[in-house]
Design an enzyme around this catalytic site. Sequence first.
Site, mmCIF file in Angstrom:
data_model
loop_
_atom_site.group_PDB
_atom_site.id
_atom_site.type_symbol
_atom_site.label_atom_id
_atom_site.label_comp_id
_atom_site.label_asym_id
_atom_site.label_seq_id
_atom_site.Cartn_x
_atom_site.Cartn_y
_atom_site.Cartn_z
ATOM 1 N N GLN A 187 2.655 8.561 24.084
ATOM 2 C CA GLN A 187 3.821 8.857 25.023
ATOM 3 C C GLN A 187 3.890 10.492 24.697
ATOM 4 O O GLN A 187 3.959 11.341 25.683
ATOM 5 C CB GLN A 187 4.858 8.165 24.975
ATOM 6 C CG GLN A 187 4.693 6.710 25.453
ATOM 7 C CD GLN A 187 5.942 5.590 25.302
ATOM 8 O OE1 GLN A 187 6.997 6.036 24.856
ATOM 9 N NE2 GLN A 187 5.688 4.600 25.819
ATOM 10 N N ASP A 335 2.521 -2.200 19.184
ATOM 11 C CA ASP A 335 3.236 -3.243 19.897
ATOM 12 C C ASP A 335 2.909 -4.672 19.452
ATOM 13 O O ASP A 335 3.515 -5.568 20.237
ATOM 14 C CB ASP A 335 2.950 -3.024 21.431
ATOM 15 C CG ASP A 335 3.065 -1.834 21.902
ATOM 16 O OD1 ASP A 335 4.116 -1.062 21.441
ATOM 17 O OD2 ASP A 335 2.393 -1.196 22.992
ATOM 18 N N LYS A 362 11.814 0.895 19.990
ATOM 19 C CA LYS A 362 11.190 0.315 21.266
ATOM 20 C C LYS A 362 12.444 -0.070 22.168
ATOM 21 O O LYS A 362 13.514 0.014 21.775
ATOM 22 C CB LYS A 362 10.350 -0.529 20.677
ATOM 23 C CG LYS A 362 9.158 0.248 19.813
ATOM 24 C CD LYS A 362 8.350 0.956 20.612
ATOM 25 C CE LYS A 362 7.289 1.697 19.835
ATOM 26 N NZ LYS A 362 6.349 2.618 20.451
ATOM 27 N N ARG A 366 12.953 -3.626 17.062
ATOM 28 C CA ARG A 366 11.888 -4.704 16.911
ATOM 29 C C ARG A 366 11.843 -5.370 15.424
ATOM 30 O O ARG A 366 11.740 -6.615 15.196
ATOM 31 C CB ARG A 366 10.425 -4.518 17.437
ATOM 32 C CG ARG A 366 10.411 -4.488 18.974
ATOM 33 C CD ARG A 366 9.149 -4.183 19.475
ATOM 34 N NE ARG A 366 9.215 -4.286 20.942
ATOM 35 C CZ ARG A 366 8.469 -3.665 21.894
ATOM 36 N NH1 ARG A 366 7.266 -3.200 21.226
ATOM 37 N NH2 ARG A 366 8.479 -3.924 23.180
HETATM 38 O O1 SPQ Z 1 6.417 1.945 27.856
HETATM 39 P P1 SPQ Z 1 7.372 1.333 26.528
HETATM 40 O O2 SPQ Z 1 8.660 0.888 27.026
HETATM 41 O O3 SPQ Z 1 7.569 2.276 25.439
HETATM 42 O O4 SPQ Z 1 6.359 0.018 26.058
HETATM 43 C C1 SPQ Z 1 5.802 -0.070 24.771
HETATM 44 C C2 SPQ Z 1 5.799 -1.654 24.894
HETATM 45 O O5 SPQ Z 1 5.770 -2.450 23.781
HETATM 46 O O6 SPQ Z 1 5.051 -2.382 25.926
HETATM 47 C C3 SPQ Z 1 6.909 0.340 23.583
HETATM 48 F F1 SPQ Z 1 7.929 -0.281 23.617
HETATM 49 O O7 SPQ Z 1 4.371 0.324 24.401
HETATM 50 C C4 SPQ Z 1 4.089 1.727 24.459
HETATM 51 C C5 SPQ Z 1 3.552 1.834 23.082
HETATM 52 O O8 SPQ Z 1 4.419 1.487 22.221
HETATM 53 C C6 SPQ Z 1 3.199 2.186 25.479
HETATM 54 C C7 SPQ Z 1 2.460 3.539 25.221
HETATM 55 C C8 SPQ Z 1 1.683 4.100 26.482
HETATM 56 O O9 SPQ Z 1 1.052 3.387 27.227
HETATM 57 O O10 SPQ Z 1 1.662 5.091 26.132
HETATM 58 C C9 SPQ Z 1 2.451 3.967 23.912
HETATM 59 C C10 SPQ Z 1 3.221 3.327 22.663
HETATM 60 O O11 SPQ Z 1 4.378 4.106 22.650
HETATM 61 P P2 SPQ Z 1 4.407 5.443 21.479
HETATM 62 O O12 SPQ Z 1 6.068 5.719 21.579
HETATM 63 O O13 SPQ Z 1 3.875 4.869 20.293
HETATM 64 O O14 SPQ Z 1 3.621 6.415 22.443
#
Ligand code: SPQ
Length: 449
Positions: A187, A335, A362, A366
């Site tokens: 993200q 995840d 998250k 979790r």
């Molecule tokens: O979108 P969201 O709410 O952050 O969803 C989660 C999930 O479990 O579905 C995390 F809670 O997934 C993220 C993931 O953990 C989705 C994501 C992406 O699509 O870029 C990246 C991961 O987060 P991060 O913080 O590691 O970049």
Amino acid sequence: MLAPIVMSEITEDHQTVTIRPPELGLGLQGRIQVPGDKSISHRALMLGSIAQGETQIEGLLLGEDPQSTAACFRAMGIEISALNSQQVRVQGLGLGQLQEPSEVLDAGNSGTTLRLMLGILASHPGRFFAITGDRSLRSRPMSRVVDPLGTMGASIWGRKGGTLAPLAVQGKVLRPIHYQSPIASAQVKSCILLAGLMTEGKTTVTEPALSRDHSERMLQAFGAELSVDPETHSVTITGPATLRGQSVVVPGDISSAAFWLVAGAIVPGSNLLIENVGVNPTRTGILEALDLMGAQVALENQRLVAGEPVADLRVQTSALKGCEIQGDLIPRLIDEIPILAVAAVFATGKTTIRDAAELRVKESDRIAVIASQLNRMGATITELPDGLEIIGGTPLVGTDVDSCTDHRIAMSLSIAALNASGATIIHRAEAAAVSYPNFLDTLREICKL
Ligand code: SPQ
């Protein structure tokens, strides 16, 4: 025989689901398909909206999170056809063309929507945007994207010094940066790359370990000039870019398949085929972890679909053993840790998960939630500051548990319930719809109801 699943609606729109294990020896059988990949679905809607011309998306996830992304872009003047899994059409207006929305944008429960969107909004000079989310999202840290965007010259305001939503964004002409991210986060990486699209010059993000690379793949497919240095985990985008609408095929989500992989491995007498699952190497940490635990999972019919590797996954009941999961593997299965904890409860010996402190920020904490809810069922799990220590082999007993409004916890507890004695009552089970709206239908299907 008692029905394995009974659903009952309760007050304030919360759903309570009661799950009993299938009759001994029947196992989980059949061929199933999981919904479209959530990460790819968000990116297809986003890039389609800011590219020139039409984008067609096949296999979009119809979960609540992508619905939030679509609603935000519609509020900024983008025409997106009704969401369905066959074909969604997005009429992109080109970079920098989003209209100032007359209402506060709502990212719902979706961290991906809010964080990636900030990169796009912050680089829209002269426009003002406000964006918020649900109670869970309003408590999740935003400084990880607000700070680097600030270094690029962005103006973003919010609670606690701009670190918590609701956030207000004044779009600006940004300057390129080389950002060394302290965390491996797709993200963060994607937010900066999206901001770099409209920014003159080279914007680079370096991360400590490789996180999922769907943004890189899709930005290149839409025509952005982007280079990757695999040695240093760096990605550089050259702006200003021109993106052109594309046809995107979204594979099944390996994060959703993970629930059935663990269910098939732990429920005696199971043999399940999960078709059309995305097996991008930045997402297959779950397969490596299950392999370490001795799970019988086979990849069949491996192929490339629209630039993403895809396979059918077969899982059979397996004698699982504990293992250690840490380091660079963590971002590739972040995840899936709640459902891996369920696998570990049914494994012999100890499983240790470390380097996963990110799980605390998250949709819920979790680490705390999966430990407390599985322990209520009789598991032996100790929280670590950055992970979990799980002593496997203690039988689980059904009881009342709570998803704490986290989709991955709701589904992980449902799978644990399949191997517990008696009935498990899962409160706030409706959370599953964030990423997997027909989860319970598939559960019924493979329990042969
Ligand atoms: O979108 P969201 O709410 O952050 O969803 C989660 C999930 O479990 O579905 C995390 F809670 O997934 C993220 C993931 O953990 C989705 C994501 C992406 O699509 O870029 C990246 C991961 O987060 P991060 O913080 O590691 O970049």
